[in-house]
Design an enzyme around this catalytic site. Structure first.
Site, PDB file in Angstrom:
ATOM      1  N   GLU A 147      21.490  37.871  36.848  1.00  0.00           N
ATOM      2  CA  GLU A 147      21.426  39.239  36.318  1.00  0.00           C
ATOM      3  C   GLU A 147      22.818  39.737  35.928  1.00  0.00           C
ATOM      4  O   GLU A 147      22.976  40.492  34.971  1.00  0.00           O
ATOM      5  CB  GLU A 147      20.847  40.162  37.411  1.00  0.00           C
ATOM      6  CG  GLU A 147      20.831  41.629  37.050  1.00  0.00           C
ATOM      7  CD  GLU A 147      20.102  42.464  38.093  1.00  0.00           C
ATOM      8  OE1 GLU A 147      20.001  42.012  39.254  1.00  0.00           O
ATOM      9  OE2 GLU A 147      19.619  43.551  37.751  1.00  0.00           O
ATOM     10  N   GLU A 191      11.260  44.798  42.502  1.00  0.00           N
ATOM     11  CA  GLU A 191      11.052  45.296  41.131  1.00  0.00           C
ATOM     12  C   GLU A 191       9.979  44.466  40.443  1.00  0.00           C
ATOM     13  O   GLU A 191       8.837  44.838  40.424  1.00  0.00           O
ATOM     14  CB  GLU A 191      12.355  45.301  40.338  1.00  0.00           C
ATOM     15  CG  GLU A 191      13.266  46.437  40.772  1.00  0.00           C
ATOM     16  CD  GLU A 191      14.374  46.725  39.789  1.00  0.00           C
ATOM     17  OE1 GLU A 191      14.088  47.141  38.649  1.00  0.00           O
ATOM     18  OE2 GLU A 191      15.544  46.543  40.188  1.00  0.00           O
TER      19      GLU A 191
END
Ligand code: BGC
Length: 910
Positions: A761, A492
């Site tokens: 995260e 990402e």
């Protein structure tokens, strides 16, 4: 500052003057001169740059009443006080930050030298500052005689290529500038010297629209006589393929660049520019992509290729590649640079011949290898954030990103390798193929990121909070890579909007983010949908996804607001206002009966909502809440930049949006919003959606919820930044503190206890399946940092006097905390709030920089007295002394609030 306040400060400073036996000495020469936030920049492309400086006056109450700026075309002229480009004359103003250019419009390549003097509050001038300078870049496309060139071939991804050109320079090289950019990324050499200390230039923009160029001073590299320039190109963001959905590339090549070298010698001016006369060849980087890494075959190195006299007769000819549709702008954000070099803390050998280097912390950059091995030896560097139980690197959470660099040795002595054209997020590197047992010199980690300057520090007596702050800091550094990224390691590494807007305030406390966000705002709007006006979830957009989801798209509104608040910079609003408005109008146009609920074809899904929480909250209300919030902020910003009609029209929409929200989502009987989670109730109160009379009870629902979870949060991305500040604001500071220092799941401390050196995260990254979406280096949950600075240590900007022109100091002791200290480098200088509890007293040391004022909140107990320095200044609800510096704004049994002028203060509350 309002007129009454101004009058007060004028009065106190004059009183202060009268009360001093000796008159005040004049201010020292101003310091920290910046042009467009930069010190002595070369390559500006704003023809109306803004100037900032710091008033250099330690006297209490020091303020600027006027200034004078001189701008000259030479240092000699500046020295003799001749402002031949611009002499502002004496300007009566307290503005010392972002003072707008009033000279005539600047032109390409123009070099200016400037200095400034300030006048203090009683009109005494300083001497002039030391000189500062700036140099303009190429402002017009027609300034570029150079052509975009490349070898006419494509690939998936394209192969790295290199280019060369020889030239002769005349006698006595006085000045040489090179203007250059490339797609994807370039390395530049002049006569074998690597030019610039930046990496991954030109940085990431929406390359369909715009590319940034860099300007380097190469005077020291160009010599009289024969010279050579070399350029190597790699793929990076342009042609590597980006994103988890299978790698969308802006292009498949050809890789290309444009370069223009302008030289001034004793013989006159000369230019060398990229055109069809250059030669090209494949480079030794046989593979390179951002996610997968680099393979470098040192056997393919062509010695001397970047020196004059090299035989390039076998090199290929190059093609003119038209790029006239793409805008070229000077680099806006701080360049990517190496910020530290880390040595391994241990080297293990979990599998025979495979050595695992542990660098002790999770970080971003790549390894620098030093090795001596026979020709053709392939050495592999495999990066990871984690280890398998058997000690080998665990790459499962990198998903499809390979994250491996290979180096094939030339066999010629000691070799060194840096895998340019990629970067990795890692703590461990597993090295295989080494000819012998490695040592600490074999592999070092080069840590790099967009080199924004540090601005803040925070520390306190509670170690767990210091560890979390250190993790937040590393997480921030790790995710500034030309744009703010979600994560640095997997497939990402994108400019996710939601992450950035929630982390925004914390990021501005930690580091000087103004230019970085100003650049990113341009990226967001470059990618904005031209027809419908929506923005994308990730920016620069990578051509996937439709309209951005609620709270993600709203970064286009929230980021300028944060920048305005922290840096007092209106230009970010002015420059982007139309695009910002188009986003708000997009939501407005897509709402029904004043309700905005983002949805796609799958109508059960309403966006990301309170992403990756412990307890899920319904996402429909979040759409509406952000619709309200963005409209409200835009209304404010419209007024700030003088668009009062727009401001009014936007404000007029608010009651109906609010009403629709409360009708749809407020459950009066339970004093709660649908879902009843912490986030579901925090957002409406924080955004001003809850009717005043219900805010306390709704916040009580939050408190009950936190208590029911044994003082733990259950929030996701959106609720997390709000939880602690809101609890503290509503009188539940002790509960906020209790959740802040938790070390059991879910909490920030839990991550630390589990060995995290960056912010995860997920609250449960350790137990969640590793091969899914599970990064160990996301800054999002680091959004709690705002509460450390703004509440525990108590330094806050005042949005009515933004950029810390007026500072709010409101330290809030709690629990077992016995001290906390924060400093923030503001546009006016350093602010400090440093408190401790000692022998029953609260002792607070404060620095308020010259030319600012402050509102200082001191926590009291019943009957407390306040000393400042040697004197008692407050007791029994009254100011007893010090009226020349303090004005009592309010006093209760638990707090006294003082307005004060700049200076250093030591308060003791007994
Ligand atoms: C990213 C997030 C992002 C999210 C969107 C993830 O894959 O890593 O940080 O905001 O997608 O919900």
């Amino acid at each position: 500052m309002n007129t009454i306040c101004k009058f007060f400060f004028l009065a106190v400073t004059i009183l202060a003057m009268i009360s001093c036996e000796e008159s005040k000495s004049p201010p020292d020469q101003p310091v920290n001169l910046r042009t467009e936030y930069l010190r002595n920049p070369i390559g500006l492309d704003n023809p109306f740059p803004a100037f900032s400086w710091e008033v250099n006056d330690q006297t209490r109450g020091a303020a600027q009443s006027a200034y004078r700026i001189l701008v000259a075309s030479s240092l000699e002229k500046l020295d003799s006080n001749e402002g031949d480009i611009w002499d502002s004359g004496k300007i009566t103003s307290d503005q010392s930050h972002l003072v707008g250019w009033q000279g005539s419009e600047l032109t390409s390549r123009q070099v200016c030298y400037w200095k400034v003097m300030t006048y203090d509050q009683v009109g005494q001038p300083s001497v002039y500052s030391q000189p500062a300078s700036f140099e303009m870049g190429l402002l017009e496309r027609s300034d570029w005689k150079a052509k975009w060139i490349g070898i006419d071939e494509t690939g998936k991804p394209p192969r790295s290529v290199m280019f060369r050109k020889e030239f002769t320079a005349g006698n006595e090289v006085k000045k040489a500038r090179i203007y250059i950019t490339g797609l994807g990324t370039y390395l530049l050499y002049v006569n074998g010297n690597k030019v610039g200390d930046d990496l991954l230039a030109p940085g990431w923009t929406d390359y369909r629209k715009k590319v940034q160029y860099q300007v380097y001073d190469v005077t020291d590299f160009v010599i009289t006589g024969e010279n050579a320039i070399g350029v190597v190109l790699g793929n990076m963001w342009w042609s590597s393929g980006l994103g988890w959905q299978g790698g969308v590339a802006y292009s498949q090549g050809p890789l290309r660049f444009i370069a223009q070298l302008e030289i001034e010698t004793g013989d006159g001016k000369a230019e060398v520019f990229s055109d069809e006369s250059w030669k090209g060849s494949h480079s030794p980087y046989v593979e390179n992509t951002i996610y997968d890494g680099v393979t470098f075959d040192a056997r393919l190195v062509q010695k001397g290729w970047d020196l004059p006299g090299f035989d390039d007769s076998k090199w290929r000819s190059v093609a003119d590649l038209d790029m006239s549709g793409i805008r070229m702008v000077a680099q806006q954000e701080p360049p990517i640079r190496i910020v530290s070099v880390v040595e391994p803390v241990s080297i293990t050998e979990p599998v025979e011949g495979n050595y695992v280097f542990d660098f002790g912390i999770n970080m971003v950059g790549y390894g620098k290898l030093k090795v001596q091995a026979p020709r053709g030896t392939r050495i592999q560097l495999k990066y990871a954030e984690l280890l398998h139980p058997n000690g080998t690197v665990a790459q499962e959470n990198l998903r499809s990103a390979k994250v491996i660099d290979d180096y094939i040795c030339s066999g010629e002595g000691m070799e060194e390798f840096e895998p340019h054209f990629t970067y990795h997020g890692f703590q461990y590197v597993e090295v295989s193929g080494l000819p012998s047992k490695p040592d600490k010199e074999t592999l070092k980690a080069l840590v790099f990121n967009s080199a924004v300057e540090s601005a803040g520090t925070f520390s306190c007596s509670k170690e767990i909070l210091n560890s979390i702050q250190a993790n937040i800091w590393r997480g921030q550094r790790s995710n500034l890579m030309s744009v703010p990224t979600d994560c640095p390691q997997r497939d990402e590494r994108l400019g996710w909007m939601g992450d950035a807007q929630i982390f925004g305030p914390t990021s501005c406390y930690n580091m000087d983010m103004a230019r970085f966000y100003k650049k990113w705002m341009r990226d967001i709007l470059d990618s904005q949908d031209e027809k419908e006006g929506f923005v994308y979830d990730v920016n620069p957009a990578i051509v996937v996804g439709g309209p951005s989801k609620p709270a993600w798209g709203d970064a286009v509104i929230v980021i300028p607001w944060i920048v305005y608040k922290f840096y007092g910079d209106k230009s970010i609003i002015e420059e982007n206002y139309d695009g910002m408005k188009r986003w708000v109008e997009y939501m407005h146009g897509n709402s029904t009966d004043n309700l905005y609920t983002w949805s796609n074809e799958d109508s059960t899904w309403f966006g990301y909502g309170d992403w990756v929480p412990v307890e899920r909250s319904p996402s429909k209300p979040i759409s509406q809440a952000y619709y309200y919030y963005s409209t409200k902020l835009l209304a404010e910003m419209a007024k700030i930049i003088g668009k009062s009609e727009d401001g009014k029209e936007l404000s007029d929409r608010l009651p109906a949006i609010k009403d629709a929200f409360n009708k749809a989502y407020y459950i009066k009987d339970s004093a709660s919003y649908v879902g009843g989670t912490q986030t579901a109730n925090l957002i409406p109160v924080a955004f001003g959606l809850t009717e005043e009379q219900f805010t306390e009870t709704v916040m009580n629902s939050v408190v009950e919820n936190v208590k029911a979870h044994d003082n733990h949060l259950t929030t996701g991305f959106l609720g997390t930044p709000l939880l602690l500040p809101m609890l503290s604001d509503f009188g539940h500071h002790e509960i906020a503190y209790a959740s802040a220092v938790q070390t059991t799941y879910p909490s920030w401390g839990y991550m630390v206890e589990k060995g995290a050196t960056t912010i995860w995260e997920l609250w449960n990254s350790d137990t969640e399946r590793p091969e899914g979406m599970n990064s160990r280096n996301h800054f999002a949950y680091g959004s709690v940092g705002e509460w450390y600075y703004g509440y525990l240590a108590g330094i806050r900007p005042d949005v009515n006097n933004p950029g810390f022109k007026r500072i709010i100091i409101r330290p809030m002791p709690a629990g077992d905390l016995i001290s906390a200290k924060a400093s923030v480098m503001t546009p006016y200088g350093k602010v400090l709030s440093d408190w401790e509890l000692k022998d029953g007293s609260f002792i607070l040391s404060v620095t308020i920089p010259a030319n600012t004022t402050a509102e200082i909140h001191l926590p009291l107990k019943e009957g407390s007295k306040v000393m400042e320095g040697e004197s008692e200044i407050y007791s029994g609800g009254k100011l007893t002394r010090g009226k020349e510096f303090f004005k009592l704004t309010s006093a209760t049994d638990s707090e006294v609030v003082l307005e004060t002028v700049s200076g250093n203060y030591l308060f003791v509350v007994r």
